[in-house]
Design a protein around this motif. Structure first.
Motif, mmCIF file in Angstrom:
data_model
loop_
_atom_site.group_PDB
_atom_site.id
_atom_site.type_symbol
_atom_site.label_atom_id
_atom_site.label_comp_id
_atom_site.label_asym_id
_atom_site.label_seq_id
_atom_site.Cartn_x
_atom_site.Cartn_y
_atom_site.Cartn_z
ATOM 1 N N ARG A 72 9.862 -88.004 8.368
ATOM 2 C CA ARG A 72 10.534 -89.231 9.444
ATOM 3 C C ARG A 72 10.167 -89.217 10.502
ATOM 4 N NH1 ARG A 72 14.698 -89.242 12.854
ATOM 5 N NH2 ARG A 72 12.945 -88.197 14.055
ATOM 6 N N ASP B 183 7.072 -88.447 15.640
ATOM 7 C CA ASP B 183 7.783 -87.481 16.680
ATOM 8 C C ASP B 183 6.313 -85.969 15.639
ATOM 9 O OD1 ASP B 183 10.312 -87.675 16.280
ATOM 10 O OD2 ASP B 183 10.781 -87.144 14.384
ATOM 11 N N GLY B 184 6.590 -85.217 17.154
ATOM 12 C CA GLY B 184 5.206 -83.615 17.376
ATOM 13 C C GLY B 184 5.214 -83.951 15.684
ATOM 14 N N ALA C 262 14.757 -81.677 13.121
ATOM 15 C CA ALA C 262 14.080 -81.866 12.154
ATOM 16 C C ALA C 262 13.265 -83.403 12.178
ATOM 17 C CB ALA C 262 14.421 -82.304 10.650
ATOM 18 N N TYR C 263 12.882 -83.004 13.474
ATOM 19 C CA TYR C 263 11.480 -83.480 13.941
ATOM 20 C C TYR C 263 10.196 -83.149 13.522
ATOM 21 C CZ TYR C 263 15.262 -84.399 17.214
ATOM 22 O OH TYR C 263 16.696 -83.907 17.936
ATOM 23 N N GLY C 264 9.615 -84.964 12.921
ATOM 24 C CA GLY C 264 8.664 -84.667 11.902
ATOM 25 C C GLY C 264 9.061 -84.310 10.952
ATOM 26 N N MET C 265 9.775 -83.978 10.178
ATOM 27 C CA MET C 265 9.877 -83.681 9.131
ATOM 28 C C MET C 265 10.235 -84.500 7.703
ATOM 29 S SD MET C 265 10.888 -79.575 9.997
ATOM 30 C CE MET C 265 11.115 -79.120 8.860
#
Ligand SMILES: [Cu+2]
Ligand SMILES: [Cu+2]
Lengths: 554, 335
Positions: free
Chosen positions: A541, B80-81, A535-538
């Motif tokens: 975060r 983050d991307g 869950a990168y960028g979600m």
């Protein structure tokens, strides 16, 4: 995909538990901790990788000239047989499945250990004797019939060594069956309750698929090899043509296992890719479901493609065509994976860590290996290039450019977790550049050699191929030397490397929620899944605020 | 997901990729010269795959390289991307396109395979020798002299039903027309033996006339060997206890290598011979010479090959094979 409402319990209790860490000598004992076993697998298999690599260097030195002038041709055949056997059965399979699988699966699913820890240790300890059998077989000339060991050659050449070879394979095969049962039960039964199937890290999906495949196929290999052993030692004639035996039957038994063995060597690597790329690209994996299901699809279709290794053997036309089609189909789910990883990079913030460099290098080379695989899958072209250097080029792009690069990516990525120390990034980059150049220099020209007419498994060859072979030999030396910076890095960093925090890459899978290295039994309090594994960028975060970023990618 | 616009740039890239791929497919220069009727068929398939492969390679590697540069982490950027997890149309697209390509290649492969004669091994009326009674008789049990053995077999009709079990590459047009020339090829460690049953002699290299429909009956005495002529694009294992065949029409006079491609022991790499494609007149002369030569000098071969060891028999050919009779004798005495 995420459940943000649950909070992470504070797992890192401050006070030291002296009894909660293993001493160095524990790694040399019958230890049932999955982390110890994982590291045992990785270190043992790396030692065999170096041994198998030295055999390759000896062979490439022989092939620097067309004449058999460096080593005896029988020894050459023993090297080619054991190089293949060691690299498959004592390096890639045990490193990828036994090493990373054991270390990571319980940590990734929030378990304290594997389902059957004792069985796990037994499975590991079947490996060293297998390796010793192979090395010991050299006192009897070494098995010389290739890793495929087709009869009748395998039945009339170096009988003692060949029997030792069979026993070694049966040992590692047994190990692989035990390990598979363990993985399947562990992944199905031991997940923390908060970990849903669709949040299972893709590495675990890959190990699950691999284990199912190993369970289906390994017994067939064991059966085939047992019959071969009986033929050699007990006077049976299953594969003796002049006594009513059938040599082609052996090939069917052998390849029924050994084609899927290719997936045993690459599916866990695909799993590693799916973990490494999102972390270092700071992106959710693209197409989670597609990647998970394509592993299963590859397994199912992969059970029905084995005859593509026998297009020039005693196989009827319908068989050659049926297996051409089934083989071509495998390209589709494999392509899906490649495209998904490339797409994962899109819109990312890519950090060129050593782990990421190897993952990207894998992507770059696996494409070529996959494409040459498609050409080999069609019977008409395969009839031309079967058993030539074109095949050698193809499977080294898949197994070296693919599997070995994946294992390196995994080592650079999880080394901090395993040892509590960071690896040196500069040495890692030197290692990557040397390995990438060496791989392509060694294996790219081999495509041409095969197409032009050079057969594989030869100690002597037509002088017209000398120049290109010398290029390959230089590449092999570059590859051999490329292990030096890695070895220095791995050994030096283990005691002297910068201390690693629990989560130096700021990653989201569960293994990063405990200390580095994890304590015995992994967590004080079992973790609760609060977000998806990728869950990168979600969920806001996007800025990893106050985490201790132990290493910068600069 | 943000759609990447189909700009003029991507269009240009697409055209460039197409042109480069088409060019590579024709000019890769990776294949040896074509000397059989099957060779252009195989090359056609290979070249089509080269075109598709080059295109896919360029697109994937290009995208990879482009993404690596454009989406690299900038100094000080700890974010983050973009959180994209899936895109169904895109995924359907890259599942469907390879599926279509693969189906197309499958159909094309079947067509080529059929045109090569892959569907019709064993469909000929020609008799073939039994592996038990080939010329090089190592087993003491085999005491039948060649002359008396091969000739009756040729007249024997039982070859037809035996033919059902044969593997390999048969007549291209799937007719049951007999071949113009039949050669019985036997693989032994580490040499190929070519027996011309109609002329009743044996040679260490294969000679065929250009344009003739040639049938090779392959067998192996000791272990599996594999008969390959790269310029013919044809390969077939010679398997102890099985019948296999290769049928071809050589299209270009010249001398081409015959290579063993199945690991068959220590000197596997030395198991090389030649196929000489003659004009019909030259071929006639060659047949004449050999008929005479073998009658004159080699009474022993004609009368009792069983008494000869392979090394004795191979002595005359050892020069070409790059191994000596001694080597072979040694290898056979230490199995
Ligand atoms: Cu395969
Ligand atoms: Cu051979």
């Amino acid at each position: 995909m995420t459940q943000a409402e649950v909070s992470i319990p504070s797992h890192a209790t401050e006070h030291e538990h002296a009894h909660k860490a293993w001493k160095w000598y524990d790694y040399f004992t019958f230890n049932v901790d999955h982390k110890v076993i994982g590291i045992q697998y990785l270190v043992t298999s790396f030692v065999f990788y170096l041994i198998g690599g030295l055999m390759a260097v000896a062979m490439r030195t022989e092939l620097a000239t067309p004449d058999p002038d460096f080593i005896d041709p029988s020894l050459y055949n023993a090297f080619l047989t054991n190089h293949g056997t060691i690299m498959i059965f004592l390096w890639i399979v045990p490193a990828a499945i036994g090493g990373f699988g054991n270390f990571l699966v319980p940590l990734m699913i929030g378990a304290r250990d594997m389902a059957f820890p004792k069985l796990n240790a037994i499975a590991y300890w079947l490996n060293p004797p297998a390796g010793l059998l192979l090395l010991g077989s050299f006192f009897f000339g070494g098995a010389q019939a290739g890793w495929t060991s087709y009869p009748p050659l395998s039945e009339i050449t170096a009988n003692v060594a060949q029997s030792m070879w069979i026993l070694a394979i049966v040992l590692v095969g047994t190990s692989s069956i035990l390990g598979s049962v363990n993985f399947i039960v562990t992944i199905i039964k031991m997940r923390v309750p908060s970990l849903k199937w669709d949040e299972l890290p893709l590495f675990c999906w890959a190990i699950l698929a691999t284990s199912l495949l190993a369970l289906c196929s390994t017994p067939v290999l064991a059966a085939g090899l047992t019959l071969l052993l009986f033929d050699i030692n007990f006077g049976t004639s299953f594969f003796k043509p002049d006594e009513g035996g059938n040599v082609v039957m052996y090939q069917h038994l052998f390849w029924f296992y050994s084609h899927p063995a290719v997936y045993l060597m690459i599916l866990p690597i695909f799993g590693i890719m799916s973990e490494v790329i999102p972390v270092h690209a700071r992106k959710p994996i693209f197409g989670y479901k597609a990647i998970a299901y394509s592993s299963l699809a590859i397994c199912v279709v992969g059970l029905f493609v084995w005859v593509h290794h026998m297009f020039t053997s005693g196989t009827p036309p319908w068989m050659r065509l049926f297996f051409t089609i089934s083989t071509l189909i495998v390209a589709v789910p494999t392509g899906v994976k490649i495209f998904s990883w490339v797409a994962t990079l899109w819109g990312g913030k890519i950090r060129f860590t050593s782990a990421m460099l190897f993952a990207v290098g894998l992507l770059a080379m696996f494409v070529l290996g996959g494409l040459s695989g498609v050409t080999l899958g069609t019977a008409p072209v395969d009839i031309h290039v079967h058993d030539t250097y074109y095949v050698v080029a193809h499977f080294h792009y898949v197994l070296f450019g693919g599997s070995v690069f994946g294992i390196y990516a995994g080592i650079y990525h999880w080394y901090p977790k395993m040892t509590g120390r960071m690896m040196n990034e500069t040495l890692g980059r030197i290692h990557f550049v040397m390995t990438f150049i060496g791989t392509n220099l060694t294996f790219l020209p081999m495509h041409q050699l095969g197409l032009q007419g050079m057969p594989r498994r030869v100690a002597m060859y037509d002088p017209q191929f000398a120049t290109v072979n010398q290029l390959c030999t230089i590449g092999a030396f570059v590859l051999a030397f490329s292990t030096v910076p890695f070895l220095i890095n791995a050994i030096w960093s283990w005691s002297r490397g910068e201390k690693a925090s629990g989560n130096p890459w700021n990653a989201l899978t569960l293994e990063w929620t405990t200390d580095s290295p994890p304590m015995i039994e992994n967590w004080e309090v079992l973790p609760v899944v609060t977000n998806g594994p990728y869950a990168y960028g979600m969920n806001g975060r996007s800025a990893p605020a106050e985490e201790e970023v132990a290493v910068s990618s600069r | 997901m943000k759609q990447i616009p189909v700009s003029l740039l991507t269009l240009t890239a697409g055209v460039a990729v197409t042109l480069i791929s088409l060019w590579v497919g024709q000019n890769h220069g990776l294949l040896p010269e074509q000397a059989s009727e099957q060779a252009p068929l195989v090359d056609g398939l290979f070249n089509v795959m080269m075109v598709i492969g080059t295109a896919l390679f360029l697109v994937v590697e290009g995208a990879l390289l482009y993404f690596l540069i454009v989406f690299r982490k900038r100094e000080g950027d700890e974010e983050d991307g973009i959180p994209i997890e899936e895109n169904l149309p895109l995924e359907a697209f890259w599942t469907a396109i390879p599926a279509i390509i693969v189906i197309g290649l499958g159909i094309y492969s079947v067509a080529v395979f059929q045109e090569m004669g892959g569907l019709s091994p064993g469909h000929t009326m020609m008799a073939h020798h039994s592996p038990k009674s080939t010329l090089v008789a190592q087993a003491p049990s085999n005491d039948s002299p060649i002359g008396g053995d091969v000739m009756p077999l040729l007249a024997d009709a039982e070859g037809v039903e035996e033919g059902e079990a044969k593997y390999g590459i048969g007549a291209a047009n799937q007719s049951s027309k007999p071949a113009d020339l039949v050669v019985n090829v036997t693989g032994i460690q580490f040499a190929w033996l070519f027996n011309y049953p109609e002329e009743n002699f044996m040679a260490g290299e294969l000679h065929v006339p250009v344009g003739a429909d040639v049938l090779l009956n392959l067998s192996a005495q000791d272990v599996i060997h594999s008969f390959w002529v790269p310029q013919f694009r044809l390969k077939q294992d010679a398997i102890p206890g099985e019948r296999t065949e290769l049928r071809f029409v050589a299209t270009k006079p010249g001398t081409y290598p015959v290579v063993c491609t199945e690991l068959c022991g220590s000197y596997h790499g030395g198991m090389r011979s030649q196929v000489v494609v003659h004009t019909p007149e030259e071929f006639g002369e060659w047949i004449e010479q050999n008929r005479v030569a073998q009658k004159d000098t080699n009474q022993t071969i004609a009368s009792n090959p069983a008494a000869m060891t392979p090394s004795e028999f191979l002595e005359p050919y050892s020069q070409e094979m790059g191994i000596t009779g001694d080597t072979i004798a040694q290898l056979h005495s230490h199995p």
